[in-house]
Design an enzyme around this catalytic site. Structure first.
Site, PDB file in Angstrom:
ATOM      1  N   PRO A   1       0.826  -1.199   0.000  1.00 54.24           N
ATOM      2  CG  PRO A   1      -0.554  -1.459   1.850  1.00 54.24           C
ATOM      3  CD  PRO A   1       0.648  -2.020   1.186  1.00 54.24           C
ATOM      4  CB  ILE A   2       0.488   4.471  -1.846  1.00 59.91           C
ATOM      5  CG1 ILE A   2       0.665   4.004  -3.292  1.00 59.91           C
ATOM      6  CG2 ILE A   2       1.001   5.892  -1.688  1.00 59.91           C
ATOM      7  CD1 ILE A   2       2.056   4.234  -3.877  1.00 59.91           C
ATOM      8  CB  CYS A   3      -0.756   4.760   3.425  1.00 62.39           C
ATOM      9  SG  CYS A   3      -1.370   3.157   3.903  1.00 62.39           S
ATOM     10  CB  THR A   4       2.848   0.532   3.859  1.00 61.81           C
ATOM     11  OG1 THR A   4       1.630   0.087   4.441  1.00 61.81           O
ATOM     12  CG2 THR A   4       4.017  -0.174   4.505  1.00 61.81           C
TER      13      THR A   4
ATOM     14  CG  ASN B   1       2.521   8.088   5.452  1.00 58.31           C
ATOM     15  OD1 ASN B   1       3.163   9.052   5.051  1.00 58.31           O
ATOM     16  ND2 ASN B   1       1.278   7.844   5.085  1.00 58.31           N
TER      17      ASN B   1
END
EC number: 6.2.1.64
Lengths: 548, 430
Positions: free
Chosen positions: B217-220, B223
């Protein structure tokens, strides 16, 4: 692939920047067996008896990944038929010349770093002299394709007679059918790469840093982001700790307990979309399904090392010396047993530092990983200490890598004990039973058809005496005259009689792949080789293992 | 069989000239007489030999790990007219298994080098190479072959050839049914299968059997990186476009990989994450699948054997990590297969879903996996990815509810530029 393996590959390259050309060439296989496997391959010396289409197909798949050395021992002169079915002969130009020499030259073109040699001699002559027998024994692995029965019997006995002799892969093929068997005494596999038992995360036996973290964490004081990022390991350790406090120290055991435990984990969540708590619930099985020691590993603790007939007289079988076959592995195995039973130990196998990915923030993950690594280091030191105490002679012979690999894979280790080539065929009852055992009928029939073929070809190598009837007569001699032969025998025997001496290029290529895979497993001690007879039927497209 | 003329006829290609006495001694043992399980339609003897050695024309797609093996096996089995297509050039990492290539060939087109090698080694065989994409060729080209064998590594290319061959089938013309043999390997594992277009299950029918590619996932990535892979993805997915703008990332360029490695390493250091290496960087960005000669040999040989004994029915799986385990089974045709099924695929969605949300679902759905779908009904254009004018015209529909555009129980036709098929979807609302 694990990170640790890729680090191994990296060690072979310069510290920074692009890998060297050797690493680039072998990149796709280093991802399977790492630098340690490659090193073992490069140190291997393989003897192949015959330069048939099948034999060269096996060698092709060993030369490409970079074995150290191969010798083809074959007195045959290339025939027009050979030139037609073998990719490693130069067509008609090779006809009339020693087949081994022609094949070695073309095989060597595949990989400049592999040394190949052709010996234009008959193996049966070599087996007559002590010097010849010593030569055969000096290789790390011997492969024989469609070798004459009496010679094969002598060779297999010779190699079986001493524990330090190389394994022998026996290959027989005719038309669309084939089988192979690996004669080995013992394979100790520290890296089976099968991964069916994930290493314990020690949720039921938390080490001090883990327990402290779980106990001291005040879930109520965490802000919403922090709460949604508590690693599932910490959630489970905490939930189990709380459970034990209210259940006289007992973990959840009944089905109702387990449901209640999962409910308790659900209760801990603050919002329904906290994925770390989903993960904790999904991983709750670790609380009741993680044995202290996997049963397969525990069974190995009772294993006595093999001892040669000569050694047995002077040493009790439980005594390990540097001369014991696979001494290092057995010393590690016994140390593992001692570690699991040690008062100072955790009561289970040493901790693996490998941590799966989980829903959490970077800081918590790194902290958790560091905690696992540190504790794994402490337990490894304890393990090493036990090893040194118990085996002062063997411990110094071990490399740090060997110890690391063993401890890291302690949950998966495998030991295989093999049998002598032909031993299975001496039990008429066993063969007859296998012939009528569900799902073994066709494979057993094919194996018996090959035994019959070998006997017939021993006297008439051109196959002129091979008929359905003559094959069935030989099979009856093996299983007993009164045994009714099932239809599978006709299916196998008919196919053999159709093409008794055919070394088909496709079948050769198929076998070349299968057998090279097995050779790589045996040489690298990685992945798990076949035990028993692997039977191949390319009429009906199946492979099967019998006689394990 | 097909009658299209062969494009190359060389003196070398004359079978009788190069066939020496006993050349096919081994193969002939199974061609001269049937076995107990041979199909009664198999006509042993001269006829089958003549077909194999003079008239049969085979196409091999891909001259990589499987392709090299397939070509050698076909040539030794007696096939004389072989064609090969491959769009790649030879890389040093191919040499551990693609045994028709040598160090000196690095950088040259695989199809051309492989064809030359086979013709040199196996006299009398003609191998006609095409250095390019399978999509360059039209139906007439594919019509000329008796059999097509794939040694491909891309799902897209497999889907294309599969759909093309299914579309080629004309019920009036038996010659239009081209058997397709496909398969692939990964490490010590592999599979092979036979597809008789419109008769057996096709590649598209089994799309849900593919392993889902690991996507982070992009958020992982942005961030909360935890693994070295997350740092590498950050470098390639976020940092590369930010720093290099429109410059395309070439995963075959060592300088590009080197840059990613450096950036990923720095990020890993910042977050105290261990394990970023050159090898891992390359593995992640190129999605490298481990490959060895032996497994390729098994799978390729299996494919050929399957065409010379009875056709495999129809799927063979091999797992060589723990002993040798293989499994042969019949994979069943899917009635709602977008390529060979004919029936519409039923999906039920919320009345509130926008067209954009539906497209997202079609992209992600394991048994569909269409990258850039265009949607229409019998009467309306819902959304088209191309041409630009049409895209612009239909773009406002992305925000609209599907239920405003399509009646409950109506069909939507889904098309994609990369694949020659129309998927019919029947929508119901819940």
């Amino acid at each position: 692939m694990s990170t640790a393996e890729s680090q191994d590959i990296e060690q072979a390259t310069s510290a920074i920047g692009a890998p060297d050309s050797k690493t680039r060439r072998y990149d796709r296989q280093l991802r399977l067996w790492a630098a340690s496997g490659q090193h073992a391959l490069e140190n291997s010396r393989i003897l192949v008896l015959s330069s048939s289409a099948t034999a060269t197909a096996v060698l092709k798949n060993l030369v490409l990944p970079g074995i150290g050395h191969f010798t083809i021992l074959d007195s045959a002169i290339t025939t027009p038929a050979d030139a037609g079915n073998n990719f490693f002969l130069s067509g008609l130009e090779s006809v009339g010349k020693p087949r081994a020499q022609e094949a070695v030259q073309l095989l060597c073109e595949l990989n400049e770093s592999v040394e190949g040699e052709a010996v234009v001699k008959d193996i049966s002559d070599l087996l007559q002299t002590e010097q010849g027998r010593a030569y055969v024994r000096s290789f790390s692995l011997v492969v024989a394709h469609n070798l004459r029965k009496d010679v094969l019997d002598g060779l297999s006995l010779l190699l079986w007679n001493d524990l330090s002799n190389p394994p022998l892969i026996v290959v027989r093929s005719a038309g669309f059918l084939a089988e192979f068997f690996i004669q080995f005494h013992e394979q100790c596999v520290a890296q089976p790469h099968t991964d069916e038992t994930p290493p314990s995360l020690r949720i039921t036996r938390p080490f001090p840093a883990l327990l402290q973290w779980a106990r001291e964490l005040d879930f109520d004081k965490l802000d919403p982001t922090e709460h949604g990022h508590v690693p599932f390991v910490i959630i489970l350790v905490r939930a189990l700790d709380d459970w034990r406090k209210s259940h006289n120290g007992a973990p959840p055991s009944t089905s109702a307990d387990k449901q209640a435990f999962k409910a308790a984990v659900r209760e801990m969540r603050r919002k329904p979309d906290e994925e770390n708590f989903d993960e904790a619930e999904a991983q709750a099985w670790r609380v009741w399904q993680e044995p202290a020691i996997p049963r397969d590993v525990e069974a190995l603790f009772a294993l006595s090392p093999l001892s040669s007939p000569g050694l047995a007289a002077t040493l009790p079988s439980s005594k390990l010396t540097p001369e014991t076959p696979n001494a290092a592995f057995h010393a590690l195995l016994r140390t593992l047993d001692a570690f699991a039973r040690s008062d100072r130990g955790p009561g289970c196998l040493p901790l693996s530092a490998a941590l799966p990915d989980m829903r959490t923030d970077t800081e918590s993950y790194v902290k958790l990983q560091t905690a696992y690594k540190e504790w794994a280091g402490i337990e490894k030191a304890h393990f090493k200490e036990l090893l040194g105490e118990k085996f002062p002679d063997i411990a110094p012979l071990m490399t740090a890598d060997q110890l690391d690999t063993f401890v890291k894979n302690a949950h998966h280790i495998r030991v295989l004990r093999g049998t002598r080539w032909g031993e299975w065929d001496t039990g008429a009852g066993t063969l007859a039973t296998s012939l009528t055992t569900y799902a073994c009928e066709a494979a057993t029939a094919t194996h018996l058809a090959f035994c019959a073929l070998s006997t017939l070809l021993n006297d008439n190598p051109d196959g002129s005496n091979v008929t359905v009837e003559s094959l069935k007569t030989e099979i009856r001699k093996l299983v007993g005259e009164n045994v009714e032969l099932p239809d599978e025998v006709d299916a196998a025997v008919g196919e053999i009689a159709r093409a008794p001496t055919a070394d088909m290029p496709n079948v050769a290529a198929f076998l070349g792949g299968l057998i090279a895979q097995e050779a790589i497993k045996v040489i690298t001690n990685q992945y798990v080789p076949v035990k028993g007879y692997c039977v191949v039927d390319l009429v009906d497209s199946w492979t099967s293992i019998i006689g394990q | 069989m097909a009658t299209a003329p062969t494009s190359t006829t060389t003196a070398n290609g004359n079978p009788s000239a190069a066939d020496w006495q006993d050349r096919y001694h081994h193969v002939d043992q199974v061609l001269d007489r049937p076995g107990p399980r041979t199909d009664p339609s198999f006509l042993a003897g001269d006829e089958v030999k003549a077909f194999l050695r003079t008239s049969c024309k085979i196409l091999v797609i891909g001259a990589g790990g499987l392709g090299c093996e397939i070509l050698a096996n076909l040539a030794l089995s007696g096939f004389k007219d072989i064609h090969v297509i491959d769009m790649d050039t030879i890389d040093i990492s191919n040499l551990n298994r693609q045994f028709l290539f040598r160090q000196k060939d690095v950088g040259k087109p695989k199809a051309i080098v492989a064809a030359e090698f086979i013709m040199n080694r196996v006299p009398g065989v003609t191998v006609t190479p095409y250095y390019g994409k399978i999509q360059d060729k039209d139906d007439d080209y594919y019509m000329q072959f008796n059999l097509i064998i794939c040694g491909l590594d891309s799902v897209e290319a497999r889907r294309w050839i599969n759909a093309t061959l299914v579309n080629l089938v004309d019920p009036e013309n038996p010659e239009s049914l081209k058997p397709l043999i496909d398969g692939g390997t990964e490490g010590f594992k592999g599979q092979a299968r036979v597809i008789l277009p419109t008769v057996t299950s096709c590649y598209e029918c089994s799309l849900d059997m593919l392993n889902k590619p690991t996507a982070f996932p992009i958020c992982t990535i942005a961030n909360t990186p935890r693994l070295p892979e997350h740092c590498i993805e950050w470098a390639s997915v976020l940092e590369w476009p930010r720093v290099h703008g429109d410059k395309r990332l070439d995963t075959d360029d060592p300088e590009h990989i080197g840059w990613l490695y450096k950036i990923a390493l720095a990020r890993a250091k910042e977050f105290k994450i261990e394990g970023v290496t050159w090898s891992l960087t390359q593995g992640v960005v190129k999605n490298i699948i481990p490959a060895i000669a032996s497994t390729n040999a098994i799978i390729a040989a299996f494919k050929i054997a399957t065409s010379s004994a009875a056709y495999l029915n129809n799927y063979f799986m091999l797992i060589g990590t723990d002993g040798v385990y293989s499994y042969t089974f019949e994979h069943e045709k899917r009635d709602d297969c977008p390529v060979c099924g004919g029936q519409a695929l039923d999906i039920s969605i919320s009345k509130e879903w926008t067209v954009d949300r539906l497209i997202e679902m079609l992209v992600e759905k394991q048994d569909i996996q269409i990258k850039k779908p265009s949607l229409s009904t019998a009467t309306k254009q819902i959304y088209f990815q191309a041409p630009p004018q049409l895209e612009e015209l239909t773009r406002p529909n992305l925000e609209r509810k599907v239920s405003d555009l399509v009646e409950n129980g109506d069909h939507i036709t889904v098309t994609a530029a990369s694949l020659p098929f129309n998927l019919m979807v029947r929508v119901t609302y819940v």
